[in-house]
Scaffold this motif. Structure first.
Motif, PDB file in Angstrom:
ATOM      1  N   ASN A   1      22.312  -2.421  13.307  1.00  0.00           N
ATOM      2  CA  ASN A   1      22.682  -0.982  13.348  1.00  0.00           C
ATOM      3  C   ASN A   1      24.123  -0.524  12.677  1.00  0.00           C
ATOM      4  O   ASN A   1      24.899  -1.069  13.242  1.00  0.00           O
ATOM      5  CB  ASN A   1      22.623  -0.647  14.940  1.00  0.00           C
ATOM      6  CG  ASN A   1      23.377   0.741  15.186  1.00  0.00           C
ATOM      7  OD1 ASN A   1      22.910   1.573  14.562  1.00  0.00           O
ATOM      8  ND2 ASN A   1      23.876   1.045  16.136  1.00  0.00           N
TER       9      ASN A   1
ATOM     10  N   LEU B   1      19.762   2.678  10.781  1.00  0.00           N
ATOM     11  CA  LEU B   1      19.112   1.648  11.652  1.00  0.00           C
ATOM     12  C   LEU B   1      18.114   0.932  11.189  1.00  0.00           C
ATOM     13  O   LEU B   1      17.056   1.567  10.786  1.00  0.00           O
ATOM     14  CB  LEU B   1      18.751   2.604  12.953  1.00  0.00           C
ATOM     15  CG  LEU B   1      18.141   1.775  14.027  1.00  0.00           C
ATOM     16  CD1 LEU B   1      19.066   0.492  14.679  1.00  0.00           C
ATOM     17  CD2 LEU B   1      17.671   2.464  15.002  1.00  0.00           C
TER      18      LEU B   1
ATOM     19  N   THR C   1      25.084   2.513  12.504  1.00  0.00           N
ATOM     20  CA  THR C   1      25.490   4.149  12.863  1.00  0.00           C
ATOM     21  C   THR C   1      26.348   3.996  14.073  1.00  0.00           C
ATOM     22  O   THR C   1      26.549   2.777  14.632  1.00  0.00           O
ATOM     23  CB  THR C   1      24.216   4.414  13.557  1.00  0.00           C
ATOM     24  OG1 THR C   1      23.958   4.103  14.950  1.00  0.00           O
ATOM     25  CG2 THR C   1      22.919   4.329  12.694  1.00  0.00           C
TER      26      THR C   1
END
Length: 694
Positions: A578, A677, A580
Motif C-alpha cells: 500500500n 495499492l 497510498t
C-alpha cells in the motif's frame, strides 16, 4: 572382499529358503501454485482519470473540471439605434418679390401736362414760368400680380424727362412728389420725393419705404404727382411738341417682403433645417450602419411645383462625401426611401464629438408661376421622416450598459466518480476563469451563475450546490486580437460545489459592457471555466472500490491439480503493498456458486462453494511536512485452507473478485499519481505423488 561378503549374504538367505522381493518405490510430494489474482491500482484507477492531472516534479494529482462556453457577442439589437419619426412643416414664410416687372405710365405728353397750351395757335412763342404742375393722377396696371400684402420693402419711382426744360425743385416746391395709392381704396402706399433736378432727356429716381406693419398693394395703383419746373423757359407751341414731349413715370416694386400674394410668383427659395433625435442611451461619436432606412414623404400644398435638395450633414457615404439627394415636387405627394447601409454617422464638423440627433437640411426652389396663383407665408411643404431601426456594425462612443447573455450551457455526464460517491472532500479548490475578448470597451464585466448537481447511478439527484461570480473585470481587446483575462476565484462556495462531485454543471451569466467603446459587430467574448484543486482530500465513509470479476477455468489450473493427486495441504499466499496515505482492508471473494450473481453482494454467502478472506492494511509512511507517502506499507500473509476451500479452488470454473475499502482519514492527505495499492493472491498446494502412477 566386499563383493564376496555380499555374495555370501545372498547364499545365506538362499539357504534359509527366504523369498527375496523387489524394493518399494518411494512416495514424495510436489508444490502446485494457482495464481488467483494480481491487481495494482493507481490513484488514477481509483479516481476518474479524466479529471486528474499530475502536476509538478512531485506528480501531485490535481482534480480538474473544465467547461468551455461558446463565443458570444454584442448583437445587432445591442448596437441598434431608433431614430424618432419626425414631421416638419416647411412653411414658405416671408416671400421675397424682387423681380416683378416695373410698371410705367408711358409718355404723358405736354398736351396732358399743360392742356392750356393746346388752345394756342401753332408757332406761338410761350414763356413757361417757374411753376408747379399737378396733372391728373395716373392709374397703372400690372400683368404680373393681382395683389401683394407687403410687410416691408421699397417702391422706386423713376421720372424720365422728355420735355424741353428742366424739372426739379423751385421756389414753389422742394421736390418732385409722387404719392402711390391703391386706386380701389385710396389707401396711400408710399410717397416718394425726387429732390434733384432732372434735365431734358434725362431721368431721376428715388425710393420710398413701405412702413412696418404691412399694407396690401392691389394691382391698380394710382400715382398722384406734382412736378415743379425748375426755371423759366421759352417754347414754341406745335402739335409735334405737344404730342411728343412729355414725361414717363416708372413704378418699380423692388426688394419687397410679403406674407401673401396673388401673382405670377417668381421662384421662391425654402431653406430649412430640422433635426430628429435618436432614441438610444448610447452616446455616439461614430457609427457605421449595417442596415437601416429613412422613408421620406414630401406633401406639397403649394400652388406650384419645384425641386427640393435634402442633405444629411451627419451622414457620410463610404467615399467620405456628405449624403445629399434631391426630389422633384411637382405632385402633391412624393415619397423617397434612403438606404443607409454602409453610411457612417458622425459629427458633421468635428469628428470625434458626441452627436445625439440627425440633422436634415432642406433647400428648395419653386418653379416660376406662369398663371396667377395665391401664395401665403403659411403655405408649406410637409416633410416627414419615418426611420427604420438602424443596425450598427461599428460603434465608437460611450456605450450605455448592454448585457451579453452567456449560456446557459449544460455539461452533463461529467463522471460517475466511481467509488467516491459523495465522500471525497477536497480543499483549496480554485475556479480559474480564462476569458478571451475581442470587444474594446472600457468597462466590461463578467457575472456567472454556476450550479452543479450530483446524480447517483439510478439518476437520482443527491446533492446540489450553486454560487455566483460577480463583476469580474475583463480586459478590452479588438477583433482578431483578443485580450486574455485570467480570473482566479477561491472560497468555500466553490469548494462546496466541487465536493458534491457534480455529474452535471450548468453555467450561465452575462457580460456587461459600458463606457467608452470602439466595437464591431461580430467581436466575440468566449472562454472556459476550470475548477482545480490539489488532491489533498479527506475521506469519509467511502464506498468500496471493486475490481472487475475474473474467471478461473481448467486452463488456469496446474496439471498436477487436474490429475487429482492427493493434497497434503493448501495455503493462500497473499502479499499487499500500500503506497497510498489511506488505510483499509481488502476483501478477496472466490465463488463457484452461479447463483451468486453479484459477487460483491455481502448478503449472500454459500460456504460450500465460496471463500471470503479479509486482509487489512495500514497507510504507507507519510511525511508529516508534505503529506506525501514516502514508503509503502507491506503485508505478506499466509492463510491455511480447509479441505472444503481446497475443493473449491481445485474445481473450476469459479470467479474471483477483489474489493478494497478505505478507512476514514483524520484530516486531509496528499495524493500523487505515483501512489498505488498492489494486491497479489496465490493459492499454493503440496501434493502427494505416486511414481507408479507417473
Amino acid at each position: 572382499m566386499k563383493k564376496f561378503w555380499f555374495i555370501g549374504v545372498l547364499a545365506f538367505l538362499s539357504i534359509l529358503g527366504c523369498e527375496i522381493k523387489a524394493p518399494l518405490p518411494p512416495v514424495w510430494s510436489v508444490d502446485a501454485v494457482l495464481p488467483l489474482t494480481e491487481k495494482t491500482y493507481t490513484m488514477q484507477d481509483l479516481l476518474p482519470d479524466s479529471l486528474l492531472t499530475p502536476q509538478g516534479a512531485d506528480s501531485l494529482l490535481y482534480f480538474n473540471i473544465t467547461t468551455d462556453f461558446d463565443p458570444v457577442s454584442l448583437t445587432e439589437e445591442d448596437l441598434s439605434l431608433q431614430a424618432s419619426d419626425r414631421s416638419k412643416r416647411l412653411e414658405i414664410g416671408t416671400m421675397t418679390l424682387d423681380n416683378l416687372q416695373a410698371m410705367n405710365t408711358g409718355l404723358i405728353p405736354l398736351r396732358t401736362l399743360m392742356p392750356q397750351l393746346a388752345s394756342l395757335p401753332p408757332g406761338t412763342e410761350v414763356q413757361i414760368p417757374e411753376t408747379l404742375l399737378v396733372p391728373d393722377p395716373q392709374v397703372l396696371t400690372s400683368d404680373e400680380y393681382l395683389w401683394v400684402y407687403l410687410l416691408q420693402g421699397r417702391i422706386r419711382i423713376t421720372l424720365t424727362n422728355k420735355l424741353p426744360f428742366t424739372l426739379g425743385p423751385n421756389a414753389k416746391a422742394a421736390a418732385t412728389t409722387f404719392t402711390i395709392k391703391n386706386d380701389s381704396t385710396g389707401d396711400q402706399i408710399v410717397q416718394v420725393n425726387i429732390t434733384d433736378p432732372i434735365a431734358p432727356q434725362t431721368s431721376g429716381s428715388d425710393v420710398g419705404t413701405v412702413q412696418d406693419g404691412g399694407i396690401t398693394v392691389y394691382n391698380d395703383i394710382r400715382v398722384e404727382y406734382a412736378i415743379p419746373i425748375a426755371s423759366p423757359a421759352t417754347i414754341v407751341v406745335s402739335d409735334s411738341l405737344l404730342d411728343n414731349a412729355g414725361i414717363i413715370i416708372t413704378v418699380d416694386l423692388e426688394h419687397l417682403e410679403s406674407n401673401a400674394v396673388k401673382a405670377k410668383i417668381e421662384p421662391q427659395e425654402i431653406n430649412r433645417t430640422f433635426s430628429f433625435s435618436m432614441n438610444t442611451e448610447h452616446q455616439i461619436k461614430r457609427a457605421k450602419i449595417k442596415r437601416g432606412a429613412f422613408h421620406l414623404t414630401f406633401t406639397n400644398t403649394l400652388p406650384m411645383g419645384g425641386k427640393l435638395v435634402y442633405t444629411f450633414p451627419n451622414l457620410f457615404r463610404p467615399d467620405g462625401t456628405v449624403f445629399k439627394d434631391s426630389v422633384e415636387i411637382n405632385t402633391s405627394t412624393v415619397e423617397r426611401t434612403i438606404t443607409l447601409d454602409g453610411l457612417v454617422l458622425q459629427h458633421a464638423v468635428s469628428p470625434g464629438t458626441f452627436i445625439d440627433s440627425i440633422t436634415v437640411e432642406v433647400t428648395g426652389q419653386t418653379n416660376q408661376a406662369t398663371q396667377f396663383v395665391e401664395l401665403n407665408s403659411t403655405d408649406y411643404l410637409q416633410a416627414s421622416v419615418v426611420a427604420d431601426t438602424i443596425f450598427v456594425e461599428e460603434f465608437e462612443g460611450d456605450l450605455a450598459p448592454e448585457s451579453i447573455q452567456i449560456g446557459p450551457y449544460e455539461f452533463s455526464d461529467l463522471q460517475d466518480f466511481q467509488n467516491f460517491d459523495g465522500d471525497l472532500q477536497l480543499s483549496d479548490v480554485q475556479l480559474i476563469l480564462t476569458i478571451y475578448n475581442e470587444i474594446n470597451v472600457d468597462n466590461l464585466n463578467l457575472t456567472l451563475e454556476i450550479s452543479g448537481e450530483h446524480r447517483n447511478d439510478a439518476g437520482v439527484v443527491t446533492a446540489t450546490k450553486s454560487f455566483t461570480v460577480s463583476n469580474q473585470k475583463i480586459n478590452p481587446g479588438s477583433p482578431g486580437n483578443p485580450a486574455t483575462t485570467e480570473i482566479v476565484i477561491e472560497g468555500q462556495d466553490i469548494t462546496d460545489l466541487i465536493n458534491i462531485l457534480p455529474t452535471r454543471i450548468q453555467v450561465s451569466g452575462t457580460v456587461t459592457a459600458s463606457g467608452n467603446a470602439d466595437v464591431s459587430l461580430g467581436a466575440n467574448v468566449w472562454g472556459k471555466a476550470t475548477f482545480t484543486a490539489p488532491l489533498k482530500i479527506q475521506l469519509t465513509n467511502v464506498a468500496p472500490f471493486q475490481s472487475d470479476v475474473e474467471w478461473i477455468t481448467n486452463d488456469d489450473i496446474d496439471q498436477d491439480l487436474q490429475d487429482n493427486n492427493p493434497l497434503q495441504y493448501g495455503v493462500l499466499d497473499i502479499s499487499l503493498s500500500n503506497h497510498t496515505p489511506f488505510g483499509g482492508s481488502v476483501r478477496l471473494i472466490i465463488s463457484g456458486d452461479p447463483a451468486h450473481t453479484d459477487l460483491y453482494d455481502t448478503t449472500y454467502f454459500n460456504p460450500a462453494k465460496e471463500i471470503v478472506k479479509v486482509i487489512r492494511f495500514e497507510p504507507g509512511n507519510v511525511d508529516a511536512g508534505t503529506g506525501y507517502v514516502t514508503q509503502a506499507y507491506e503485508n505478506a500473509i499466509k492463510l491455511e485452507l480447509t479441505e472444503d476451500e481446497i475443493a473449491i479452488l481445485t474445481t473450476p470454473p469459479y470467479r474471483v473478485g477483489v474489493e478494497a475499502r478505505f478507512q476514514d482519514t483524520q484530516g486531509t492527505v496528499a495524493v500523487r499519481s505515483t501512489d498505488f495499492l498492489k494486491f497479489n493472491g496465490l493459492a499454493k498446494f503440496k501434493l502427494y505423488v505416486n511414481p507408479e502412477e507417473l
